[in-house]
Design a protein around this motif. Structure first.
Motif, PDB file in Angstrom:
ATOM      1  N   UNK A   1       0.858  -1.193   0.000  1.00  0.00           N
ATOM      2  CA  UNK A   1       0.000   0.000   0.000  1.00  0.00           C
ATOM      3  C   UNK A   1       0.891   1.239   0.000  1.00  0.00           C
ATOM      4  N   UNK A   2       0.292   2.386  -0.386  1.00  0.00           N
ATOM      5  CA  UNK A   2       1.034   3.651  -0.403  1.00  0.00           C
ATOM      6  C   UNK A   2       0.923   4.351   0.959  1.00  0.00           C
ATOM      7  N   UNK A   3       2.035   4.990   1.375  1.00  0.00           N
ATOM      8  CA  UNK A   3       2.038   5.712   2.646  1.00  0.00           C
ATOM      9  C   UNK A   3       3.082   6.824   2.585  1.00  0.00           C
ATOM     10  N   UNK A   4       2.856   7.890   3.390  1.00  0.00           N
ATOM     11  CA  UNK A   4       3.866   8.947   3.536  1.00  0.00           C
ATOM     12  C   UNK A   4       4.838   8.496   4.630  1.00  0.00           C
ATOM     13  N   UNK A   5       6.116   8.372   4.263  1.00  0.00           N
ATOM     14  CA  UNK A   5       7.102   7.779   5.166  1.00  0.00           C
ATOM     15  C   UNK A   5       8.192   8.799   5.496  1.00  0.00           C
ATOM     16  N   UNK A   6       8.517   8.863   6.790  1.00  0.00           N
ATOM     17  CA  UNK A   6       9.570   9.755   7.286  1.00  0.00           C
ATOM     18  C   UNK A   6      10.910   9.050   7.141  1.00  0.00           C
ATOM     19  N   UNK A   7      11.869   9.722   6.455  1.00  0.00           N
ATOM     20  CA  UNK A   7      13.201   9.127   6.307  1.00  0.00           C
ATOM     21  C   UNK A   7      14.272   9.957   7.003  1.00  0.00           C
ATOM     22  N   UNK A  15       5.990   6.039  -0.228  1.00  0.00           N
ATOM     23  CA  UNK A  15       6.606   4.724  -0.479  1.00  0.00           C
ATOM     24  C   UNK A  15       5.533   3.645  -0.590  1.00  0.00           C
ATOM     25  N   UNK A  16       5.920   2.530  -1.189  1.00  0.00           N
ATOM     26  CA  UNK A  16       5.114   1.307  -1.102  1.00  0.00           C
ATOM     27  C   UNK A  16       5.565   0.555   0.134  1.00  0.00           C
ATOM     28  N   UNK A  17       4.633   0.250   1.026  1.00  0.00           N
ATOM     29  CA  UNK A  17       4.974  -0.417   2.289  1.00  0.00           C
ATOM     30  C   UNK A  17       4.042  -1.620   2.478  1.00  0.00           C
ATOM     31  N   UNK A  18       4.426  -2.587   3.328  1.00  0.00           N
ATOM     32  CA  UNK A  18       3.546  -3.731   3.571  1.00  0.00           C
ATOM     33  C   UNK A  18       2.265  -3.305   4.290  1.00  0.00           C
ATOM     34  N   UNK A  19       1.173  -4.007   4.032  1.00  0.00           N
ATOM     35  CA  UNK A  19      -0.076  -3.730   4.741  1.00  0.00           C
ATOM     36  C   UNK A  19       0.041  -4.198   6.190  1.00  0.00           C
ATOM     37  N   UNK A  20      -0.612  -3.493   7.128  1.00  0.00           N
ATOM     38  CA  UNK A  20      -0.543  -3.926   8.532  1.00  0.00           C
ATOM     39  C   UNK A  20      -1.394  -5.174   8.775  1.00  0.00           C
ATOM     40  N   UNK A 122       9.413   7.936  21.261  1.00  0.00           N
ATOM     41  CA  UNK A 122       8.961   8.209  22.627  1.00  0.00           C
ATOM     42  C   UNK A 122       7.433   8.299  22.717  1.00  0.00           C
ATOM     43  N   UNK A 123       6.764   8.451  21.568  1.00  0.00           N
ATOM     44  CA  UNK A 123       5.292   8.469  21.548  1.00  0.00           C
ATOM     45  C   UNK A 123       4.728   7.081  21.242  1.00  0.00           C
ATOM     46  N   UNK A 124       5.560   6.074  21.359  1.00  0.00           N
ATOM     47  CA  UNK A 124       5.093   4.698  21.181  1.00  0.00           C
ATOM     48  C   UNK A 124       5.616   4.021  19.924  1.00  0.00           C
ATOM     49  N   UNK A 125       6.104   4.824  18.953  1.00  0.00           N
ATOM     50  CA  UNK A 125       6.628   4.240  17.728  1.00  0.00           C
ATOM     51  C   UNK A 125       5.556   3.560  16.890  1.00  0.00           C
ATOM     52  N   UNK A 126       4.367   4.152  16.832  1.00  0.00           N
ATOM     53  CA  UNK A 126       3.270   3.579  16.044  1.00  0.00           C
ATOM     54  C   UNK A 126       3.255   4.187  14.641  1.00  0.00           C
ATOM     55  N   UNK A 127       3.014   3.332  13.636  1.00  0.00           N
ATOM     56  CA  UNK A 127       2.849   3.844  12.286  1.00  0.00           C
ATOM     57  C   UNK A 127       1.544   4.620  12.182  1.00  0.00           C
ATOM     58  N   UNK A 128       1.554   5.596  11.271  1.00  0.00           N
ATOM     59  CA  UNK A 128       0.474   6.562  11.212  1.00  0.00           C
ATOM     60  C   UNK A 128      -0.548   6.331  10.112  1.00  0.00           C
ATOM     61  N   UNK A 129      -1.333   7.379   9.849  1.00  0.00           N
ATOM     62  CA  UNK A 129      -2.559   7.250   9.047  1.00  0.00           C
ATOM     63  C   UNK A 129      -2.517   7.995   7.722  1.00  0.00           C
ATOM     64  N   UNK A 130      -1.350   8.487   7.304  1.00  0.00           N
ATOM     65  CA  UNK A 130      -1.225   8.982   5.926  1.00  0.00           C
ATOM     66  C   UNK A 130      -0.870   7.757   5.085  1.00  0.00           C
ATOM     67  N   UNK A 131      -1.843   6.858   4.984  1.00  0.00           N
ATOM     68  CA  UNK A 131      -1.637   5.526   4.418  1.00  0.00           C
ATOM     69  C   UNK A 131      -2.993   4.960   4.013  1.00  0.00           C
ATOM     70  N   UNK A 132      -2.966   3.862   3.249  1.00  0.00           N
ATOM     71  CA  UNK A 132      -4.233   3.262   2.822  1.00  0.00           C
ATOM     72  C   UNK A 132      -4.909   2.504   3.965  1.00  0.00           C
ATOM     73  N   UNK A 133      -4.090   1.952   4.887  1.00  0.00           N
ATOM     74  CA  UNK A 133      -4.649   1.217   6.030  1.00  0.00           C
ATOM     75  C   UNK A 133      -3.803   1.507   7.271  1.00  0.00           C
TER      76      UNK A 133
END
Ligand SMILES: NC(=O)c1ccc[n+]([C@@H]2O[C@H](COP(=O)([O-])OP(=O)(O)OC[C@H]3O[C@@H](n4cnc5c(N)ncnc54)[C@H](O)[C@@H]3O)[C@@H](O)[C@H]2O)c1
Ligand SMILES: [Zn+2]
Ligand SMILES: [Zn+2]
Length: 391
Positions: A1-7, A15-20, A122-133
């Motif tokens: 899926x497509x997502x906005x990724x911080x590098x 980027x294209x990233x795996x679906x959760x 420090x905020x939990x390291x959770x992936x975010x919602x600028x993504x398809x899922x």
């Protein structure tokens, strides 16, 4: 899926990233139909809020449809439309039960900090919602079901910025007739203005330096102060009979700008990962400016409510002046889960239509250009909604 990724600071890509996939019993997978770019995202990209990992999916505002739930999520099912709270909460610990959902004891595996999507480790390291899922932890508490009458365009503003503006007005202890100043007329400031009026403010004075943002504030009924054209503190006092506003809401945070120009030492103190090269994604330059103006402008015995975000290492606050004016100071990360059900109801009944704040809509392909326009505060770019399922 497509997502906005911080590098890294100044480096974001689609980027294209795996679906959760579901990992824990209280998880849900939500297919996102709306997302958004927030001023908070700028802190990670500009470097003023350090510690976001390379590869982290950004974004903490989301609306979508539940695709799958873990075995212990009993109040949601596949197909439900939900708004996802920006902050993650377990709904069971003593903090959640007391309404302090953003101080949940269970949601952050990396320490005591507020857990939220798409931010620093420090905020939990959770992936975010600028993504398809998105994978939503503790989905029984972190998701709020939406009635059919509330559209995606309305609901995306209920994920973070309307509750945050409401929280800012709530913390400001507004009483009928109060004069309230709101520093910052970004999306959060606009909702702080609207919320202050809903809570009975007699007048709201709105401070910024962007004419389009001040114009939006005026349409909400606020009196505009342009700090690029006049001394903000002097204007706030002159407009209030020399007394100052009773309540001041800081909706600016660490990206504050000063008419006197940048203060490199203060920026270096907060931007521990460094700042971006070149023209894009530059820090505001005067991290403590809004705090200083708030303390200087507010009436004696007044209240300052700070919803603008500051990083943990920031230590500069004019406490001496605040102490000598008998001020009350309240601040924090919004406990979204506390307010969202009530605000959904205000929108459903038509008491509030938040969509006037959305000025742009973009697909994932256009997300980086949209970040750049929002970062530059290009005229008319107040709030960007992303459409993750768009072509
Ligand atoms: N506390 C929370 O839970 C929470 C939740 C969401 C967002 N926030 C924070 O709220 C803040 C605002 O978010 P946003 O999306 O509206 O961001 P934004 O960057 O779009 O808006 C900030 C506004 O402040 C103005 N500004 C800069 N310096 C100023 C000054 N000295 N005085 C007055 N105005 C000034 C800017 O021109 C801009 O319009 C950010 O810090 C964001 O991280 C906090
Ligand atoms: Zn946000
Ligand atoms: Zn909890």
């Amino acid at each position: 899926m497509k997502a906005v990724v911080h590098h890294g600071v100044g480096d974001i890509r689609v980027d294209d990233v795996p679906e959760p996939a579901i990992q824990a019993p209280f998880d849900a997978i939500v297919r996102l139909t709306a997302s958004a770019i927030c001023g908070t995202d700028l802190h990670f990209v500009r470097g003023t809020m350090p510690g976001t990992a390379d590869g982290r999916i950004l974004g903490h505002e989301g609306v979508g449809v539940v695709e799958e739930v873990g075995p212990e999520v009993r109040n949601l099912r596949r197909g439900d439309r939900v708004v996802v709270c920006s902050t993650i909460s377990c709904g069971s610990c003593s903090y959640c039960r007391a309404g302090y959902f953003s101080q949940c004891d269970e949601a952050n595996p990396n320490g005591p900090g507020t857990a939220f999507f798409g931010g620093p480790d420090a905020a939990g390291g959770y992936d975010g919602m600028q993504a398809e899922k998105v994978l939503v932890p503790f989905a029984h508490s972190t998701c709020v079901k939406l009635p059919d009458e509330v559209s995606d365009d309305q609901a995306i503003l209920l994920s973070d910025i309307f509750p945050t503006g409401w929280f800012g007005a709530d913390m400001a202890e507004i009483e009928a007739g109060d004069v309230v100043a709101v520093l910052g007329c970004g999306p959060v400031g606009q909702f702080a203005i609207a919320s202050a009026f809903l809570m009975g403010a007699g007048r709201v004075l709105a401070v910024d330096q962007h004419p389009d943002r001040l114009e939006t504030a005026k349409r909400l009924g606020a009196e505009a102060v342009d700090f690029s054209a006049e001394d903000a503190v002097e204007a706030l006092q002159r407009l209030t009979g020399g007394i100052g506003p009773d309540r001041v809401i800081d909706a600016v945070g660490v990206e504050a700008e000063s008419p006197e120009g940048p203060r490199p030492d203060e920026v270096a103190e907060v931007a521990q990962d460094g700042t971006a090269d070149g023209e894009r994604f530059q820090p505001g330059g005067a991290p403590a400016q809004a705090l200083e103006w708030a303390v200087q402008a507010v009436a004696k015995a007044g209240t300052i409510s700070i919803i603008g975000v500051y990083p943990p290492g920031m230590t500069s606050f004019p406490i001496g002046d605040a102490m000598n004016k008998n001020l009350t100071i309240k601040t924090g990360n919004c406990p979204h889960r506390r307010y969202i059900p009530h605000l959904v109801e205000l929108v459903r009944t038509g008491a509030v239509d938040p969509t006037a704040i959305i000025t742009e809509q973009d697909t994932m392909q256009g997300a980086i250009a949209a970040y750049e326009a929002f970062d530059a505060r290009s005229p008319g770019w107040l709030k960007v909604e992303l459409l993750p399922q768009g072509a």
